[in-house]
Design a protein around this motif. Sequence first.
Motif, PDB file in Angstrom:
ATOM      1  N   HIS A 142       0.819  -1.209   0.000  1.00 42.22           N
ATOM      2  CA  HIS A 142       0.000   0.000   0.000  1.00 42.22           C
ATOM      3  C   HIS A 142       0.857   1.266   0.000  1.00 42.22           C
ATOM      4  O   HIS A 142       0.369   2.354   0.332  1.00 42.22           O
ATOM      5  CB  HIS A 142      -0.984  -0.030   1.175  1.00 42.22           C
ATOM      6  CG  HIS A 142      -1.844  -1.250   1.134  1.00 42.22           C
ATOM      7  ND1 HIS A 142      -2.872  -1.396   0.233  1.00 42.22           N
ATOM      8  CD2 HIS A 142      -1.749  -2.424   1.799  1.00 42.22           C
ATOM      9  CE1 HIS A 142      -3.403  -2.605   0.380  1.00 42.22           C
ATOM     10  NE2 HIS A 142      -2.734  -3.254   1.319  1.00 42.22           N
ATOM     11  N   CYS A 190      -7.398   0.464  -5.165  1.00 38.78           N
ATOM     12  CA  CYS A 190      -6.877  -0.670  -4.388  1.00 38.78           C
ATOM     13  C   CYS A 190      -7.979  -1.190  -3.454  1.00 38.78           C
ATOM     14  O   CYS A 190      -8.891  -0.455  -3.090  1.00 38.78           O
ATOM     15  CB  CYS A 190      -5.668  -0.195  -3.579  1.00 38.78           C
ATOM     16  SG  CYS A 190      -4.882  -1.467  -2.584  1.00 38.78           S
ATOM     17  N   CYS A 192      -1.902   2.238  -5.159  1.00 36.71           N
ATOM     18  CA  CYS A 192      -0.958   1.521  -4.288  1.00 36.71           C
ATOM     19  C   CYS A 192      -0.063   0.629  -5.157  1.00 36.71           C
ATOM     20  O   CYS A 192      -0.465   0.173  -6.229  1.00 36.71           O
ATOM     21  CB  CYS A 192      -1.708   0.642  -3.295  1.00 36.71           C
ATOM     22  SG  CYS A 192      -2.705   1.548  -2.115  1.00 36.71           S
ATOM     23  N   CYS A 223      -7.737  -1.538  -0.469  1.00 34.12           N
ATOM     24  CA  CYS A 223      -7.676  -0.795   0.803  1.00 34.12           C
ATOM     25  C   CYS A 223      -8.479   0.492   0.726  1.00 34.12           C
ATOM     26  O   CYS A 223      -8.675   1.166   1.725  1.00 34.12           O
ATOM     27  CB  CYS A 223      -6.227  -0.491   1.181  1.00 34.12           C
ATOM     28  SG  CYS A 223      -5.493   0.852   0.221  1.00 34.12           S
TER      29      CYS A 223
HETATM   30 ZN   LIG Z   1      -3.841  -0.136  -1.026  1.00 32.92          ZN
END
Ligand SMILES: [Zn+2]
Length: 407
Positions: A251, A261, A268, A263
């Motif tokens: 990340h 991503c 990332c 996340c």
């Molecule tokens: Zn990420």
Amino acid sequence: MASAGRAGVGTNQEDVRRHNLGTVLGHIHRAGRLSRAELTTRMGLNRSTIAGLVAELESLGLAEQAKPSGARLGAGRPSVDVKARNGAYVLAVDLRVDGLTVARVGLGGVIQSRATGPVPAGHDPHAVAGSVVDLMRLVVKDVEPDAALVGVGVGVPGIIRADDGLVRFAPNLDWHDVPFAEILGVRLGALGVPVLGNDADLGALAEHLRGAGVGVEDLVYLSGEVGVGAGVIVNGHKLEGAGGYAGEIGHMPFQPDGRLCHCGARGCWETEIGADAIAAAIGCPPERVGALGEFLEGVHDASPELQLVGSHLGRGIAGIVNMLNPRVIVLGGYLRSLFPLVHEDVEAQLAVHALTAPRELARVTLPGLSGDSVLHGAAELAFEPLLADPVERLAASCRDADAALAS
Ligand SMILES: [Zn+2]
């Protein structure tokens, strides 16, 4: 190491003896086999003390003596060898986004039995725990009678709170604050509570102890799965960070306005070098990403798209080299199959972006444990209590895992 930390506690002889027993077992476990003379040297204890400790490990079923291997014939009689015995084992779990491997691992890091299976669709933690237990039943079926199960270790692709095995965040499983150690522990019953570790941290640990990083004190293990993580060993110690969450290098912000991503952020590093990016570059359909390793085996020449993935890999590694000055960078997971195809692209980026001084010391390499680094790391985690105090751990062990899992 541990001896320094326990020295203050070991005021009574029994404590000291049990501590030494664990240390002897640790040496045997890491080496698999070594001479009693070598043990004496490593421990700094006299021969009769070592003989007594080895005899106790024998009586516990954890070690046995063997004829000298003959390599160290000096003056006088050669020293007897001591090797690990199958009196204790652990269950190791490598939980990936797209697959599950469970193994029974003996002292000396010997994989005695293994089983693999899919991860339930949707990654429901209770269903995943059920699949783990199903595979455990397979690997304990033919376990030697009286062999003691002394621990369960699980590698998870996420950040884990060390105290209680809470998975704080595993973006590619979509797990947020999932108490997976507790969920799995309920199903394990008499087998005890499992210990969880981050997959890349475990890969680094295993490669350091038994793989490409033996004798190397500064090492980075890059785990390339659906996500990408790093396990970092600095001066022989795991880099933890304030909360134990260091190493989430997948990340690292990499591409401004890049792809979304798991996340929640954009661009990332793992969106450029993770499994989805590799799959897109080689035309592997998204639903077959679980078989990406096989797809990569069938690729003989890197397309421009794959070379670009290789360049992104190299550029990120250059950042790692500049920041951490590692001696070895081990490429695990899918990166293991990718690296031979894009080796030159990686090196070209290192030449441009890594500073000369740290680059000269750094070697990018494949794992010494092939695809089993995380599995071995999970086993090492599970063995830790036994190596800290063999007598206490054996007393609390499970002698019939097959029956315990059947009930
Ligand atoms: Zn990420």
